[in-house]
Scaffold this motif. Structure first.
Motif, PDB file in Angstrom:
ATOM      1  N   ILE A  92      -9.447  26.004 -47.227  1.00 17.74           N
ATOM      2  CA  ILE A  92     -10.154  24.899 -46.594  1.00 17.74           C
ATOM      3  C   ILE A  92     -11.263  24.402 -47.518  1.00 17.74           C
ATOM      4  O   ILE A  92     -12.182  25.142 -47.855  1.00 17.74           O
ATOM      5  N   MET A  93     -11.194  23.120 -47.899  1.00 18.29           N
ATOM      6  CA  MET A  93     -12.204  22.523 -48.769  1.00 18.29           C
ATOM      7  C   MET A  93     -13.145  21.586 -48.007  1.00 18.29           C
ATOM      8  O   MET A  93     -14.180  21.174 -48.532  1.00 18.29           O
ATOM      9  N   GLY A  94     -12.791  21.249 -46.783  1.00 18.59           N
ATOM     10  CA  GLY A  94     -13.655  20.382 -46.001  1.00 18.59           C
ATOM     11  C   GLY A  94     -13.058  20.130 -44.634  1.00 18.59           C
ATOM     12  O   GLY A  94     -11.856  20.285 -44.430  1.00 18.59           O
ATOM     13  N   TYR A  95     -13.910  19.768 -43.685  1.00 16.06           N
ATOM     14  CA  TYR A  95     -13.405  19.382 -42.364  1.00 16.06           C
ATOM     15  C   TYR A  95     -14.428  18.484 -41.666  1.00 16.06           C
ATOM     16  O   TYR A  95     -15.617  18.483 -41.982  1.00 16.06           O
ATOM     17  N   ASP A  96     -13.925  17.683 -40.720  1.00 14.94           N
ATOM     18  CA  ASP A  96     -14.750  16.789 -39.917  1.00 14.94           C
ATOM     19  C   ASP A  96     -14.455  17.043 -38.449  1.00 14.94           C
ATOM     20  O   ASP A  96     -13.310  16.917 -38.008  1.00 14.94           O
ATOM     21  N   VAL A  97     -15.485  17.416 -37.712  1.00 11.83           N
ATOM     22  CA  VAL A  97     -15.359  17.685 -36.279  1.00 11.83           C
ATOM     23  C   VAL A  97     -16.123  16.620 -35.514  1.00 11.83           C
ATOM     24  O   VAL A  97     -17.258  16.284 -35.865  1.00 11.83           O
ATOM     25  N   SER A  98     -15.510  16.082 -34.484  1.00 13.24           N
ATOM     26  CA  SER A  98     -16.170  15.094 -33.632  1.00 13.24           C
ATOM     27  C   SER A  98     -15.750  15.343 -32.192  1.00 13.24           C
ATOM     28  O   SER A  98     -14.560  15.441 -31.904  1.00 13.24           O
ATOM     29  N   GLY A 122     -20.795  14.054 -28.294  1.00  8.01           N
ATOM     30  CA  GLY A 122     -21.688  13.613 -29.355  1.00  8.01           C
ATOM     31  C   GLY A 122     -21.853  14.600 -30.490  1.00  8.01           C
ATOM     32  O   GLY A 122     -22.472  14.289 -31.512  1.00  8.01           O
ATOM     33  N   PHE A 123     -21.285  15.792 -30.339  1.00  3.52           N
ATOM     34  CA  PHE A 123     -21.377  16.790 -31.406  1.00  3.52           C
ATOM     35  C   PHE A 123     -20.500  16.380 -32.586  1.00  3.52           C
ATOM     36  O   PHE A 123     -19.332  16.043 -32.425  1.00  3.52           O
ATOM     37  N   GLU A 124     -21.063  16.399 -33.789  1.00  7.94           N
ATOM     38  CA  GLU A 124     -20.314  16.082 -35.011  1.00  7.94           C
ATOM     39  C   GLU A 124     -20.685  17.083 -36.093  1.00  7.94           C
ATOM     40  O   GLU A 124     -21.829  17.532 -36.169  1.00  7.94           O
ATOM     41  N   MET A 125     -19.718  17.426 -36.913  1.00  9.51           N
ATOM     42  CA  MET A 125     -19.966  18.332 -38.025  1.00  9.51           C
ATOM     43  C   MET A 125     -19.061  17.972 -39.198  1.00  9.51           C
ATOM     44  O   MET A 125     -17.868  17.761 -39.035  1.00  9.51           O
ATOM     45  N   HIS A 126     -19.671  17.888 -40.380  1.00 11.10           N
ATOM     46  CA  HIS A 126     -18.923  17.590 -41.607  1.00 11.10           C
ATOM     47  C   HIS A 126     -19.244  18.670 -42.629  1.00 11.10           C
ATOM     48  O   HIS A 126     -20.412  18.911 -42.955  1.00 11.10           O
TER      49      HIS A 126
END
Length: 286
Positions: free
Chosen positions: A226-232, A236-240
């Motif tokens: 895993i090199m990256g991920y985007d959670v939404s 309203g919770f977001e994580m990059h």
């Protein structure tokens, strides 16, 4: 016989291209950056949200830088943010996780065992049952089923060509959540490396963070690193998260995993008792 030889020769030549072997590494140093936006109506449910995440105590956002040292059964995550610095050291051989926090001029910490984590999961299950929520077995109580959707999209991250995949899960309310994941299929880490690339950044408990960090389901099903991920999420919770540097098979001194001096370290049970006492004192004053 001649035809068989030709067929074998052609297959052997083509095999490395079509069936390239994925390398597995026992040691690595991985640096990454994580940006988080907390929801305005942050969840304080001790049972967690649909991904199993618990509330962090305040709305807003933050950015942190993490370095993960991975060497067989030892994992160390050092996390820097505006809220302070956190170190999580996981000792799989002794089944112990130590979490250290340096903030506002204080150095504190706690350690937990697998038995502590099991007790926490049982307590969370008890809360869910009391509220009429379904409870699965301890291994997947907070891990929803995940569907991995492959795509043809690629991009470069930290010098590696990465593929894009979408993880689809359903919340307890039946809402479909999507997490975008970027991974390189060329290599992976040996068993034990945290699937999310960190151990929760110090916010989640060390043992729990090994399963994916912040409860992100499906990361362990990705065939690669895993090199990256985007959670939404709808609340309203977001994580990059994005990896900035990877060192594969480096020399890592065992001293890296030693518990540093100067920290007031207590057992997790004692820390929990202290928090409960503080909470009761606040309630009595209100």
């Amino acid at each position: 016989m001649k035809r068989l030889f030709i067929f074998v020769a052609i297959f052997t030549c083509c095999a490395p291209v079509s069936f390239a072997q994925q390398k597995t590494f026992e040691r690595a140093i991985v640096k990454s950056i994580t940006a988080i936006t907390f929801p305005q109506n942050i969840n304080r449910d001790p049972g967690g949200d649909e991904d199993g995440n618990t509330g962090f105590g305040a709305a807003g956002g933050m950015e942190s830088k993490s370095t993960v040292y991975f060497k067989g059964g030892m994992i160390k995550t050092y996390n820097e943010s505006d809220f302070g610095n956190t170190t999580v050291i996981v000792d799989k051989k002794n089944k112990k996780t130590t979490t250290l926090t340096e903030a506002m001029g204080r150095k504190t910490g706690f350690y937990s065992t697998e038995e502590d984590e099991a007790a926490i999961r049982r307590r969370m299950d008890s809360v869910r049952q009391a509220r009429g929520q379904s409870v699965n077995n301890a291994s997947n109580a907070i891990t929803p089923e995940a569907e991995i959707v492959a795509t043809d999209e690629t991009k470069q991250i930290a010098g590696y060509k990465c593929k894009k995949a979408i993880i689809k899960t359903k919340s307890r309310q039946g809402e479909t959540n999507e997490t975008i994941v970027w991974y390189t299929p060329g290599f992976k880490m040996a068993q034990g490396y945290p699937a999310a690339g960190n151990t929760g950044g110090g916010f989640g408990r060390g043992m729990r963070g090994q399963r994916g960090g912040f409860g992100i389901a499906g990361l362990d099903k990705i065939e690669g690193f895993i090199m990256g991920y985007d959670v939404s999420r709808s609340n309203g919770f977001e994580m990059h998260m994005e990896v900035t540097k990877v060192e594969l098979d480096p020399a890592i001194d065992d001293k890296i995993f030693e518990i540093p001096k100067g920290y007031d370290i207590k057992p997790l049970s004692e820390m929990q008792q202290q928090f409960r006492s503080t909470g009761r004192a606040r309630e009595s004053n209100n």
